[in-house]
Every structure is written in structure tokens, then in C-alpha cells.
Design a protein around this motif. Sequence first.
Motif, PDB file in Angstrom:
ATOM      1  N   ASP A   1      -5.850   6.768  -7.623  1.00  0.00           N
ATOM      2  CA  ASP A   1      -6.907   7.163  -6.691  1.00  0.00           C
ATOM      3  C   ASP A   1      -8.215   7.391  -7.460  1.00  0.00           C
ATOM      4  O   ASP A   1      -8.316   8.288  -8.297  1.00  0.00           O
ATOM      5  CB  ASP A   1      -6.483   8.442  -5.966  1.00  0.00           C
TER       6      ASP A   1
ATOM      7  N   PRO B   1       0.827  -1.208   0.000  1.00  0.00           N
ATOM      8  CA  PRO B   1       0.000   0.000   0.000  1.00  0.00           C
ATOM      9  C   PRO B   1       0.859   1.254   0.000  1.00  0.00           C
ATOM     10  O   PRO B   1       1.915   1.296   0.640  1.00  0.00           O
ATOM     11  CB  PRO B   1      -0.811  -0.117   1.300  1.00  0.00           C
ATOM     12  N   THR B   2       0.417   2.243  -0.741  1.00  0.00           N
ATOM     13  CA  THR B   2       1.145   3.507  -0.743  1.00  0.00           C
ATOM     14  C   THR B   2       0.794   4.308   0.502  1.00  0.00           C
ATOM     15  O   THR B   2      -0.230   4.075   1.154  1.00  0.00           O
ATOM     16  CB  THR B   2       0.809   4.330  -1.987  1.00  0.00           C
TER      17      THR B   2
ATOM     18  N   TRP C   1      -0.158   7.249   0.413  1.00  0.00           N
ATOM     19  CA  TRP C   1      -1.385   7.974   0.058  1.00  0.00           C
ATOM     20  C   TRP C   1      -2.606   7.133   0.408  1.00  0.00           C
ATOM     21  O   TRP C   1      -3.576   7.637   1.000  1.00  0.00           O
ATOM     22  CB  TRP C   1      -1.365   8.304  -1.433  1.00  0.00           C
ATOM     23  N   GLN C   2      -2.579   5.843   0.062  1.00  0.00           N
ATOM     24  CA  GLN C   2      -3.701   4.965   0.386  1.00  0.00           C
ATOM     25  C   GLN C   2      -3.896   4.850   1.893  1.00  0.00           C
ATOM     26  O   GLN C   2      -5.034   4.882   2.380  1.00  0.00           O
ATOM     27  CB  GLN C   2      -3.455   3.575  -0.205  1.00  0.00           C
TER      28      GLN C   2
ATOM     29  N   GLY D   1      -5.759   7.723   3.527  1.00  0.00           N
ATOM     30  CA  GLY D   1      -7.203   7.691   3.320  1.00  0.00           C
ATOM     31  C   GLY D   1      -7.837   9.069   3.167  1.00  0.00           C
ATOM     32  O   GLY D   1      -7.370   9.907   2.403  1.00  0.00           O
TER      33      GLY D   1
ATOM     34  N   GLU E   1      -0.799   2.257 -10.831  1.00  0.00           N
ATOM     35  CA  GLU E   1       0.252   2.742  -9.956  1.00  0.00           C
ATOM     36  C   GLU E   1       1.566   2.751 -10.736  1.00  0.00           C
ATOM     37  O   GLU E   1       1.700   2.078 -11.764  1.00  0.00           O
ATOM     38  CB  GLU E   1       0.382   1.846  -8.721  1.00  0.00           C
TER      39      GLU E   1
END
Length: 206
Positions: A76, A5-6, A8-9, A12, A96
Motif C-alpha cells: 500500500d 486484487p487483495t 485490502w485493495q 480502498g 505483495e
Amino acid sequence: MTNPPTRWQLAGEDNRGYGRHFAELRASGSDIEGEARLADALAPRGARVLDVGSGMGRVAAALVARGHEVVATEPDAALRAQSRATYPDLAVLPHEALDLDPVDVGVFDLVVVVGNVMVFLGEDTERQVLRRLRSLLAPGGRILAGFELRGPKSGSRVYPAEDFLADAAASGLTATWRFGSYELHGPNDDYAVWVLEAGHDRRPSG
């Protein structure tokens, strides 16, 4: 193989202000094309340009308007939706950075990775991403990267200049230029704009 997971993810909903911020700037008539102007200057006319983490589409759309062939990518879903609503003629892939393959998308005269994308990558994937971006460069191609060095955004990392330079070198890239803004101010400790090339021995300015 699933990508980690980035950042950014993992942040949230804390990052939803990004899209709102640039929507408000655009609605007010503020300048939101600084990155695109520099990218345009770095690229030949009618260049193939890859915008990695294109967000709400402002940089990619500005480069299309300047006559470039642009491939935009934004994983996103909310930002892709905002991009479609704001720039309906701009196609955006959901990939990605680590999922981009030159066999599928080709190679590029310029790869743009701005808007703090580098400080929101998955943990310990920076070198993987830089190697992948290098593989997407056409002969003589370059990478334009820009991010906040101190990591003030929700969920982002602190990415000191010396660490980025080490990661770039380990990925077969050399920073030929470093600036403090997209208007080419001198280097500073808060924000860095880099121009990277493959297989080049020149040292970065500053």
C-alpha cells in the motif's frame, strides 16, 4: 502473472483509518509494540526477520531497534509513505506476499504476518500465500501470524480457526501454538495468534 486484487485493495479508502489509528496511538505514547515483543522472543538474537504487510512500520522498526535484520514489505503506497515519514531509516519493499521470492530476498528465521494481513489477502489465495511464506523460512524458522477471526474490518473476510489450520496443513505448515493475544492469553473466538512451523507434527495448544 498478475496477482488477484487483495481484499485490502478492494476496500480502498475505507481502510485509511488504520494508519491514522496507529499514528494517534504512537503520538499519545500508547504501547504499539506488543507484536514486536513476541516476535523478538521467538527469534534468535540478530535474526533475519521478514515483516509481511508492515503497514506504517511500527513492528519492523521495533524489531530493528532490538537488533534484528528486518526486511519490511508493504504494497500500500499510502502506508509506505507513512512509514517513511514515521521511521525514515526503515527501508520498505513494495512487494505483495506472493511476489516475495527467496532467490531475491533470502530466507528468514522468522516471518511476521500480523495486523490482520491474513484476512485481507486476495480471495482464495490464502494457501498460495502460506506456501510462499513457508518457502521463505530458514531451517528451524517460524511464522508468527495474527488476525481477527470474525472479520469485522471493512472488506476483510471471516477466517475461522479450523479453516486457517486446514490451509496451513495443506501448505506444509503446522500450528505449534495458538494464543488469544500477543501477551499469550488463552485462545478465544475473536482473535488468534499463531506460531507456525514447517515439517512439525506437534498439535497447537488450545
